[in-house]
Design a protein around this motif. Structure first.
Motif, mmCIF file in Angstrom:
data_model
loop_
_atom_site.group_PDB
_atom_site.id
_atom_site.type_symbol
_atom_site.label_atom_id
_atom_site.label_comp_id
_atom_site.label_asym_id
_atom_site.label_seq_id
_atom_site.Cartn_x
_atom_site.Cartn_y
_atom_site.Cartn_z
ATOM 1 N N GLY A 248 1.552 1.274 11.706
ATOM 2 C CA GLY A 248 0.731 1.676 10.572
ATOM 3 C C GLY A 248 1.273 1.186 9.248
ATOM 4 N N ILE A 249 2.574 1.349 9.041
ATOM 5 C CA ILE A 249 3.157 0.913 7.779
ATOM 6 C C ILE A 249 3.276 -0.601 7.744
ATOM 7 C CG2 ILE A 249 5.186 1.065 6.294
ATOM 8 C CD1 ILE A 249 5.536 3.911 7.287
ATOM 9 N N GLY A 250 3.538 -1.202 8.896
ATOM 10 C CA GLY A 250 3.553 -2.668 8.943
ATOM 11 C C GLY A 250 2.215 -3.247 8.534
ATOM 12 N N GLY A 251 1.125 -2.659 9.026
ATOM 13 C CA GLY A 251 -0.206 -3.115 8.638
ATOM 14 C C GLY A 251 -0.490 -2.864 7.174
ATOM 15 N N ALA A 252 -0.021 -1.718 6.652
ATOM 16 C CA ALA A 252 -0.236 -1.406 5.236
ATOM 17 C C ALA A 252 0.459 -2.413 4.338
ATOM 18 C CB ALA A 252 0.267 0.003 4.936
ATOM 19 N N LEU A 253 1.621 -2.887 4.736
ATOM 20 C CA LEU A 253 2.335 -3.886 3.938
ATOM 21 C C LEU A 253 1.569 -5.201 3.881
ATOM 22 C CD1 LEU A 253 6.015 -3.203 5.064
ATOM 23 C CD2 LEU A 253 5.023 -2.752 2.821
ATOM 24 N N TRP A 254 0.953 -5.591 4.999
ATOM 25 C CA TRP A 254 0.141 -6.815 4.980
ATOM 26 C C TRP A 254 -1.117 -6.617 4.145
ATOM 27 C CZ3 TRP A 254 1.528 -11.510 5.763
ATOM 28 C CH2 TRP A 254 2.602 -11.799 6.603
ATOM 29 N N HIS A 255 -1.738 -5.471 4.269
ATOM 30 C CA HIS A 255 -2.907 -5.170 3.442
ATOM 31 C C HIS A 255 -2.525 -5.183 1.959
ATOM 32 C CE1 HIS A 255 -5.939 -2.515 1.522
ATOM 33 N NE2 HIS A 255 -6.767 -3.055 2.398
ATOM 34 N N GLY A 256 -1.394 -4.568 1.634
ATOM 35 C CA GLY A 256 -0.936 -4.564 0.257
ATOM 36 C C GLY A 256 -0.613 -5.953 -0.257
ATOM 37 N N THR A 257 -0.093 -6.811 0.616
ATOM 38 C CA THR A 257 0.201 -8.189 0.228
ATOM 39 C C THR A 257 -1.071 -8.939 -0.136
ATOM 40 O OG1 THR A 257 2.188 -8.260 1.608
ATOM 41 C CG2 THR A 257 1.196 -10.366 1.029
ATOM 42 N N LEU A 258 -2.117 -8.761 0.657
ATOM 43 C CA LEU A 258 -3.396 -9.394 0.355
ATOM 44 C C LEU A 258 -3.932 -8.918 -0.988
ATOM 45 C CD1 LEU A 258 -5.933 -11.038 1.039
ATOM 46 C CD2 LEU A 258 -6.735 -9.080 2.403
ATOM 47 N N MET A 259 -3.863 -7.629 -1.234
ATOM 48 C CA MET A 259 -4.397 -7.097 -2.489
ATOM 49 C C MET A 259 -3.529 -7.469 -3.683
ATOM 50 S SD MET A 259 -7.133 -6.002 -1.437
ATOM 51 C CE MET A 259 -7.721 -5.899 0.258
ATOM 52 N N LEU A 260 -2.231 -7.607 -3.468
ATOM 53 C CA LEU A 260 -1.365 -8.095 -4.535
ATOM 54 C C LEU A 260 -1.718 -9.534 -4.885
ATOM 55 C CD1 LEU A 260 1.014 -7.858 -6.452
ATOM 56 C CD2 LEU A 260 2.539 -8.398 -4.535
ATOM 57 N N ALA A 261 -2.026 -10.351 -3.870
ATOM 58 C CA ALA A 261 -2.441 -11.733 -4.128
ATOM 59 C C ALA A 261 -3.718 -11.762 -4.959
ATOM 60 C CB ALA A 261 -2.639 -12.476 -2.811
ATOM 61 N N ASP A 338 -3.091 -16.056 7.477
ATOM 62 C CA ASP A 338 -3.981 -16.337 6.348
ATOM 63 C C ASP A 338 -3.534 -15.597 5.088
ATOM 64 O OD1 ASP A 338 -5.557 -18.022 7.824
ATOM 65 O OD2 ASP A 338 -7.125 -16.547 8.222
ATOM 66 N N ILE A 339 -3.089 -14.357 5.260
ATOM 67 C CA ILE A 339 -2.621 -13.584 4.101
ATOM 68 C C ILE A 339 -1.370 -14.217 3.511
ATOM 69 C CG2 ILE A 339 -1.646 -11.371 3.373
ATOM 70 C CD1 ILE A 339 -3.554 -10.022 5.364
ATOM 71 N N ALA A 340 -0.454 -14.672 4.374
ATOM 72 C CA ALA A 340 0.753 -15.330 3.884
ATOM 73 C C ALA A 340 0.399 -16.576 3.077
ATOM 74 C CB ALA A 340 1.671 -15.690 5.052
ATOM 75 N N ALA A 341 -0.555 -17.359 3.579
ATOM 76 C CA ALA A 341 -0.975 -18.567 2.853
ATOM 77 C C ALA A 341 -1.638 -18.198 1.524
ATOM 78 C CB ALA A 341 -1.931 -19.386 3.720
ATOM 79 N N ALA A 342 -2.435 -17.129 1.529
ATOM 80 C CA ALA A 342 -3.083 -16.679 0.300
ATOM 81 C C ALA A 342 -2.051 -16.205 -0.723
ATOM 82 C CB ALA A 342 -4.074 -15.560 0.610
ATOM 83 N N ARG A 343 -1.025 -15.505 -0.258
ATOM 84 C CA ARG A 343 0.030 -15.054 -1.173
ATOM 85 C C ARG A 343 0.741 -16.245 -1.798
ATOM 86 N NH1 ARG A 343 3.950 -10.843 -2.040
ATOM 87 N NH2 ARG A 343 4.608 -11.305 -4.171
ATOM 88 N N LEU A 344 1.015 -17.275 -1.007
ATOM 89 C CA LEU A 344 1.664 -18.474 -1.555
ATOM 90 C C LEU A 344 0.789 -19.127 -2.624
ATOM 91 C CD1 LEU A 344 3.095 -20.066 1.716
ATOM 92 C CD2 LEU A 344 4.414 -19.062 -0.150
ATOM 93 N N ALA A 345 -0.508 -19.234 -2.348
ATOM 94 C CA ALA A 345 -1.422 -19.852 -3.315
ATOM 95 C C ALA A 345 -1.504 -19.031 -4.589
ATOM 96 C CB ALA A 345 -2.799 -20.021 -2.688
ATOM 97 N N ALA A 346 -1.558 -17.697 -4.441
ATOM 98 C CA ALA A 346 -1.649 -16.833 -5.617
ATOM 99 C C ALA A 346 -0.370 -16.872 -6.439
ATOM 100 C CB ALA A 346 -1.955 -15.402 -5.180
ATOM 101 N N GLU A 347 0.783 -16.864 -5.760
ATOM 102 C CA GLU A 347 2.063 -16.957 -6.469
ATOM 103 C C GLU A 347 2.128 -18.229 -7.305
ATOM 104 O OE1 GLU A 347 4.957 -15.324 -6.707
ATOM 105 O OE2 GLU A 347 4.845 -13.713 -5.235
#
Length: 406
Positions: A248-261, A338-347
């Protein structure tokens, strides 16, 4: 991907833009920042705009991605990224990302739906704000799990419940939160994880819980240290134990990463907009600097990076939503990539656009009176949140290595 929004999504985006343009403009953000600088506040207003939060809650934004059964709108990640982009564009000083994008998904993932309903209802209404007590630099795991060894808080059996020990040096929006959601290692021989719930008001005068606001580079997002000094917690305060907590928390961290991006994308877009407007007004050698080819090229590069990040983020949001609905491991692995790639692009977009905004504003770009410095500080601070570029690159590299091995 080709970005095509539905009529409903366009309305969400446009309404959020108009509302935040009016209620979280530069003057409003600076009032919050000035208040933080003036005094070390320990109440709900520490780094927050309480009135803005009340209005956000009244608009129903806190429950936009939560199920209708708990009072939410029943939408999902594609709609939430639209809101988060506008939040980032205006540096909205509310604990929206920490409560809606991290704490609520942690409860959804760690608890069974029937159990989660009672906890999610006040979060959906916005009457309650929750903070997930993890270090700001906690990286989402490529496998979607939270490792026990990554935690600095542990629990041991106590009389009628548990006793919490440990310290978390930097936690998002812990000051002013009504609830603290605390992942902890269990010292009972079997090990494993547990998720604890703490009612901050009930513990307001308890010296065994200390929440101390911190002075950080980015004053638009509140960060605090949290210390548990043999804090007793009754058995009902342990919401979940075992593998469900890790997932649950692992998934929340990925969700939070997407929203941070998505939030970083909004900041990049605002830097571009500010720079284009300034270049059209700034006269040099008898001409607006926007007419100079070098300035045009630099603004064009800002736009290219921003649009690339937008495409990656919306693609990742749709992939995440589909994977959650399918409950299929392969789809979830692809969505995390996909989220990891999106975070890189946003950064990349946010860092470049903040730097260029300062440069193209010339001698005033770094000064307090102009806004690019606010976005630059957010970009620098956010670069280390949830693992930053390093964690995203590790995820992408791991996926590429696995494909090569096959």
């Amino acid at each position: 991907m080709e970005l095509s929004l539905s009529l409903e999504q366009e309305m969400i985006r446009d309404t959020a833009r108009e509302f935040l343009d009016a209620r979280s403009d530069s003057a409003a953000v600076r009032r919050v920042v000035d208040a933080v600088d003036a005094v070390d506040t320990e109440g709900p207003s520490a780094g927050h705009d309480p009135e803005l939060w009340r209005e956000v809650a009244e608009l129903g934004w806190c429950g936009i991605a939560l199920p209708e059964e708990v009072g939410g709108a029943g939408l999902g990640a594609p709609e939430l990224v639209l809101l988060m982009e506008q939040m980032g564009r205006r540096l909205a000083c509310v604990p929206y990302w920490s409560s809606v994008c991290l704490a609520a998904p942690a409860l959804q993932g760690a608890l069974a739906p029937a159990q989660a309903q009672a906890w999610l209802e006040p979060l959906a209404l916005g009457t309650t704000r929750a903070a997930l007590v993890l270090p700001v630099g906690t990286s989402p795991d490529p496998a979607g799990q939270l490792a026990p060894e990554s935690l600095s808080v542990w629990a041991e059996a106590g009389e009628g419940g548990f006793v919490l020990h440990g310290r978390v040096d930097q936690v998002f929006d812990a000051v002013g939160a009504h609830w603290l959601l605390v992942p902890a290692r269990i010292h009972d021989g079997a090990g494993g994880l547990a998720l604890f719930w703490l009612d901050v008001a009930a513990l307001a005068n308890n010296p065994q819980l200390r929440v101390q606001p911190l002075t950080t580079l980015d004053r638009t997002r509140a960060v605090a240290s949290v210390v548990f000094d043999a804090l007793p917690v009754d058995a009902g305060g342990c919401l979940a134990r075992g593998a469900e907590v890790a997932r649950g928390i692992g998934g929340a961290l990925w969700h939070g990463t997407l929203m941070l991006a998505a939030e970083q994308l909004g900041g990049a877009q605002q830097c571009l907009d500010l720079t284009v407007a300034y270049a059209a007004e700034r006269i040099q050698f008898g001409r607006a600097i926007a007419s100079f080819q070098a300035v045009k090229h630099r603004c064009a590069q800002m736009m290219v990076l921003t649009e690339a990040a937008r495409s990656a983020i919306h693609g990742a949001a749709h992939a995440w939503q589909a994977a959650v609905a399918a409950e299929e491991a392969g789809a979830m692995d692809a969505a995390r990539l996909d989220i990891a790639a999106a975070r890189l692009a946003a950064e990349e977009a946010f860092a470049f656009c903040t730097q260029e905004a300062i440069q193209l504003h010339g001698g005033v770009g770094f000064t307090w009176e102009y806004d690019p410095q606010l976005y630059f500080k957010r970009a620098q601070a956010a670069a280390g949140w949830l693992g930053g570029t390093a964690a995203a690159l590790d995820c992408v590299a791991g996926a590429l290595a696995a494909d090569h091995a096959e």
